[in-house]
Every structure is written in C-alpha cells, then in structure tokens.
Motif scaffolding. Sequence first.
Motif, short mmCIF file in Angstrom:
data_model
loop_
_atom_site.label_atom_id
_atom_site.label_comp_id
_atom_site.label_asym_id
_atom_site.label_seq_id
_atom_site.Cartn_x
_atom_site.Cartn_y
_atom_site.Cartn_z
N VAL A 254 3.40 7.68 -2.23
CA VAL A 254 2.69 7.71 -0.74
C VAL A 254 3.84 8.11 0.23
CG1 VAL A 254 1.49 6.28 0.85
CG2 VAL A 254 0.93 6.27 -1.49
N PHE B 12 -4.93 9.43 -3.00
CA PHE B 12 -5.09 8.36 -2.23
C PHE B 12 -3.96 8.32 -1.27
CE2 PHE B 12 -2.81 3.97 -1.43
CZ PHE B 12 -3.72 3.43 -1.13
N ASP B 13 -4.43 8.28 0.17
CA ASP B 13 -3.76 8.56 1.36
C ASP B 13 -3.22 9.91 1.08
OD1 ASP B 13 -4.22 6.09 2.41
OD2 ASP B 13 -2.25 5.10 2.00
N ASP B 14 -1.97 10.34 1.05
CA ASP B 14 -1.70 11.65 0.71
C ASP B 14 -1.09 11.88 -0.78
OD1 ASP B 14 0.94 10.03 0.82
OD2 ASP B 14 1.93 11.41 2.42
N LEU B 15 -1.12 10.77 -1.42
CA LEU B 15 -0.82 11.01 -2.97
C LEU B 15 -1.75 11.52 -3.87
CD1 LEU B 15 1.33 10.21 -4.84
CD2 LEU B 15 0.65 7.92 -5.13
N ARG C 268 0.81 -1.17 -0.03
CA ARG C 268 0.12 0.13 -0.30
C ARG C 268 0.91 1.42 -0.04
NH1 ARG C 268 -5.10 1.62 4.05
NH2 ARG C 268 -5.24 3.67 3.43
N ASN C 269 1.90 1.34 0.80
CA ASN C 269 2.81 2.55 0.82
C ASN C 269 3.77 2.52 -0.36
OD1 ASN C 269 4.53 0.82 1.90
ND2 ASN C 269 5.09 2.27 3.58
#
Length: 850
Positions: free
Chosen positions: A575, A653-656, A558-559
């Motif tokens: 990310v 997406f998240d912080d991306l 994910r990251n």
Amino acid sequence: MSLPVDLPVFELREELRKALSGIDRPRVLLRAPTGSGKSTGVPLILLEEKVVEGTILVVQPRRIAARMLGEYVAGLRKGKVGEEVGYAVRFDTKYGKQTRVVYLTDGVLQRWMGEDPELLGVGAILFDEFHERRLASDLALARALELQEASRPDLALMVMSATLETGGLREYLEPCQLLEAGGRMYPVEIEHKAAPPPKRGRRGAMEAVPLWEQVGVGCRKVLEEVKDGRVLVFLPGAFEIRKTQELLEGAAWAKGWEVKPLFSALSPERQREAVGPGNRPRIILATNVAETSITIDGIRAVVDSGVARKAAYDPRREIDTLTIAKISKAAADQRAGRAGRTGPGRCLRLWSAGDHAKRADYETPEVRRVDLAEAMLYLKAAGVEDLREFRWLEAPEDASLLRAEGMLRSLGALEEDGEINGLGKFLARFPLHPRSGRLLAAALGEDCVAEACFAAAVLQSDGVFTRKASRAEREKFQWEDDWSDFEAEWRACEAASKVRFSPTACAPMGIHAKQAREVMQGWEQLCRLAQREGMAPGKVTMDSRGKELARAMLAAYRNHVAVRTSASSLACRVVGGRRGKLDDGSVARNASVFVAAEMTEVQGREMTVHLNRGVRIERAWLEEFFPGGLKEIAGAEYDVTARRVLSRRRVIFDDLVLEEKEGGEAPDDESAALLADQVEEGNLVLKKWDGSVERWIGRVNFLAEAMPELELPSIGDEERRFLIEQVCVGARSYREIKDRDPWRALREWLSGPQAAGMEAYAPEKITLENGKVAKVRYQNGRPPCIGLKVQLLYGVEKTPEIAGTKVLVEVLAPNQRAWQTTQDLEGFWERGYAQMKKDLAGRYPKQDWR
C-alpha cells in the motif's frame, strides 16, 4: 576513591561543587575531551562531595555503554553492580533502593518521566555524550528543564560531551555555567588513505572494492608498525565485522593477533571479552558503540572506515531506513581519540584528506531524520498541546510534525483538531511505537493480548533467529497452518527458554540466545503493563490464537498490507505505491494478501527494502476493518508494452491492486480516449497528422478570429483533443490508428457554407498585384504569412491583405533566407530595399537588382 584522581575532570571538583550547590535550578554545560574521565569521574565527584541529595542519573545514548559503565564504576567502588552503583537499560536493570548512581539510557529515562513526572528521589541528571543528539535525549533534557523550572528547582542538570558545539546549547540552557576540562590525551598521528579505484568484478562490470577488503589492507599497514597492544577498527555493522573477522583470521600477516567483535547485539559476556584483559595482542572490530564512554585500555592504533549505519525515516515511502553514511568530523575525532588515552597512538582513516574537509562538522540530530510519531504521542500525553511551542533544542520541520500527526490520526490516537483522545493516552502508556501500541488495543477486542504483547516485543528487538540461521533451521519452528512468522519465533523462544538461553545450546538451532532472552523479557514486561491496564493477558496460546493475532495486526498495520508481484518472485507491492522483498522463509510467501509488520531499507551488499514478519490475512477482513477501503473497478486501460487498450477488472485495497483480470473488448469511447491520451503525450504518433493538418487548423483559427460573423468553430486544446479522439474511434491498438487519415474527422468539423467561406476568405494561395502566386502559411497566434525572393516581389507596392488582415511578408534573399519580415511592404521599398541591395548585390551579381 578507586578512580585515578589524576584524571583531568578531577581538577574541576571544586568548580562542580560550587556550580551545583546551594542555588536554585543548577545547570552546568561540561565540555571534556576523550580520556578526561567525565563519564566515570563526574558522578563520583557529586557523590563524594555530597553535592546533591538523591539519586544521580547518568544518561547514556547506548545500552552497551550504560551497562558497561555501571559495571566498571561499581567495580572501582569495590562493590557489586546494583548496590551503590547500578544501571537500567531495556530488559535489564540492576539497581535498588540503596543505589546512588544509576547509568541508564535516554529511553529508560523517558519512561521514568512518564511514570513519575516529578522524578521524586532524583537529585541530578547528567546527560552524557550529548553530541550524538538522539531524539530521546533532546526530549528528556527539555522536559527536565521544564520540571526544574516548574516544581523541582533543586534538581541539578548537567550536559556533557567530548565533541560538542556548545554555542547554541549554552543559550538553550541559560542560565548555566560552562566548564571545560583539560584532556589527558597523548598525540595521535593521523594518516589518510583514499579508497582504491573500482575493480572489475566477476561479470566484467566495474565494482567498488568491498569495505572489509579496504579495512584488511589498512590493518596490514598498521600491524607493520604496531607489534603489540590493541588495534581498534571501526566498521558500520555486524555484517562488515563478520566479513572482516573472516579475512583477518585467515591472513598470515595477522597471525598471533586475536580478533574480537564488539557490537550491541552480542551477549554481555562477549562484549566484556572484547574489552577485557588478555595476554595476546588484539584487534577489536567495533561499530560506533566504541566511539565514546566504553573504557577500552591499551588502544595503540585506530583503523577507521569513516562510515556508520544510521537510522532514518523516508517520509515519501513511509519506511525506516538503515543506510551506510559518512561520519562527521566530530565523530572522526572521537574515534581517533581512542588511540591516545594511554600513550602516543596513530589513526589510519580510510578516506582522503579532501573528502574529510567536505564532511559535516557534527552529526545531524535525530529530530531531523527520524519518524516523530512516537515522540509526538509521548509529548501529547505529557500535556504538550502544540508541539510547535515545545521547548525544542532544534525544532523539527513542520512537514515532519504533520506526517506524525497524520499517522496518529490514522491510528485513532488523535482527534481531527490534533488533541489526544482516550485511545492516544492508552497507547502512550506503553513504551512502544504507536503502531505497536495500537496492536495491543486491537488485541483486546480479539482476545489475544498475550500474543500481541509477544509480537510487540519481537518488533522492538533485532529478532530471535541469528543472521546466519538457514531457512531450514527456521522452518523447524514453523507449522503448516501458521498465520504469522511470530508463531515460529514464539516456539524458538520456548526452545531457548528450556535450555536457559545458553548460547552454546541455542546456536545449533539458529537461535540468538541474547536476543531471545531480551524478547522474552520484553514480553513479560509488556504483559505486566497490560495487566496494570486491566487487559488480563493470560497465557500465550499461539497455536490456537494465531488467527486472532493476524486480525489485530491488520487493525494496526493498514498501510503495510502487501501482495507478491508473482508466484515465482519474492518481490512485493505494498500500500502506498511501495515495493519490497519478502523474507524467503516467511509463512506469508504463499498468501494471496498479507501484512508486512516490518519494512526496513537496509544497505548491505546492495540497497534492499526488506519485508519481514509476514502475517497472512483474509481479504474479507479488509472490508470488515476498513469499510470503503476495498473496491472493485472495471474498465479500459492502456497497456504500454502491448501498445493497445485492454479491458481489466481490478480489486483494489486503498491503492494496492489485489487482483487483476483481463476480459472482453473495451468500449469504443474509452478506447478512443485512452489512445488519444497517448497521442497527446507524444507516446504514439499519427503519421498522417502532418504539417498540412496543422496549417488547416491555423486557417480555421485565423478566420474564426478575423471574421467572427462567419461563426467558424475555432480549434483550441479541447477541440484538438476531440479531433484526435475521432481519429481513434473504433480502434483498440496503435497498429490500427498509426496510418489513419485524419481528414475525414477534419472535414466534418466545418459545415458546407463554413468550408466555402474559408476557401473564399482564407485561401491557401493568393495572387499578388504583379501576377505572381504565393502560398500562404497559417499559424496559430500569427498573421497569415507568405515568403518570396525579393525579385518576385517587384511590382507589389502594397502589403497584401487576407480577410482584412495585412499579410506578414518574408522578403527572401537569393539563398532563400529571410532578410526582412514585415507587414509594411511600402516602408520596405522606401527604406529597406536600398540596404538589402547594398549588402547582397555584390555577393549575388547575377540576380536582378533594380
């Protein structure tokens, strides 16, 4: 015994026998210098003296050392490797039921301890070259000590090294016996040669002289004195070795010398060729694999670059790093010692004596510089509930443990209280980083276990393709609709398998034969482990299961989700606010969003974060796998370059930021707030918000405090911010606000009666009792202030007041500088004036001094 019995370690034969025989929990700490024979002699002493019952394990930090020592000692015993003496390294084992001495890596020992916690059939464990302080060695030693104390008091333990700080280690092993073997070292003359000053490069800038050029100068200097034998050169990595090899092979002064590389990625045949016998003088270009354990005869001189590539983990960016760093004094001593084994030698160090004095005494233990997630999962699965209570030789930092625990929670391997769960125990059963283990777990649901096993094997390796493989050579194995770079690597491995991993046949295809073989061995091993866990991997069908593998990759990484910054660049955002450069041949180069399975910062010609093994994914999967992670945000934003407010729509997406579009006018209130932010931070300046504005604010705040009955609204930080926003209302850019008059907003701050009250009770000017008019300065947090030359204050006997507050009077000298500041004018005339006149009348005689 075929080993030379005159080696110093054989002088300890009797002491070793006594220290390890007939007692419970035998432990020995052996310090033996380079050339003493500890790596080869001690296991054979234990074997011949029948000191222990069972197999003798000799733990090495490097695969190349374990394999070469196994082969060497087996040869000394006149047997074949794998019979009495064998070895066990990742993807390569040669030992059997009759094997009494096994040279193995610390990683293999960890796996054995996981599969058989009692180590049944093992009589002794010898931890060799312990000074390297690898995390796996630290953990294996700690668990071996606990095993010895709990249920295996017969298990003999020994820690050995040539350069080792024994103080803390001896306390850690207590009760233990410290033994020291003498050396069989000849004198080594050590010379320091400082690095040359930078030189002007092609573009005119000053650049450091490349390391291989420095090494070339050092080799030439050494070869002027050493006419035969062997010269060992230490370099940080394969790239520098290749550049140095090209330089030496083209140098006239090195004619007659053969040049051989030695590093871990070479095939075993080429490694043996580098250290084996030969008829010509030889220069061996090696990484730090040649510092210890490996027997290289005939070394007459060492040229030491003084640096090594060291693996570490950057917790801020959550990436692995591989940087060139200075070696310690202990490592430098190890390297120099290679020149004094068979006769007097010399060592040329390519750094100054002053630099050497400032270096660390010993290497930093890995527990202080690597990611601890895999170690934590390994220990949790072994029953260690609180890692802070584990038997650490050197405890890791709390922050490192917290980061590891956070990663394992994010993978679903730990509960919120830190307890390992079923998934965590499943991941721990695979000799993989937890993230790769999570890949296998996700693959079970996507029906691509065999494909995921292959990807995990690749991620453990140095890659299938050679470093020199061109993009065109790699693209021969790529298909247009591939989902990931693993698919091309699978086809390359299939091609290598068809030619039986022949280096001659693989090289023209850009395939690294040894590494391709190891990847396939790793894949087969993981498939067997998956089969044991009931996962039924089946056959690899990359051509039809690529999409399923991509989905499993996303679940585990994910990251590592990333996007390219532009269509014309390989620069990417990842990310977590990270950035990197995508491999130019990756199938992900045309993807709108992808996963970078590998992120490593490598120092070569420059420091670069490489994003390798790209995997195309679909945006819809992000919401499917991670509900709530994908968001759409629309709103105003300040553009620093344009210095204006823009309306933007973002998909994040998240912080991306995955997608970003401009459109429409931003709302007035949001625009005003964003412009006000920039004004407050000092990035934008309101030209007409000047001193008169600040003095007016000072008047308001003074009177609000001095006469609260007037109910004037004071102006603090929040109110000032509000006023700035009012100035910015209706604007979208700096051009629109920079010359705006703030007084409209300021005048609206006070009602008519409040403004009249301020004029009456906090005037801008006051008339003094001598008839003179003075301008009043109002400043936040200070009384009102006037400043006049002393001559203009004659006749003002009392301190003036405003709204019941005594005015602060600055008594100015003729040069307009304050000589005294007071709220007691009466006291000034009584005590201060005479001194002022005494000090200044002579300098300013034309002034009226009464």
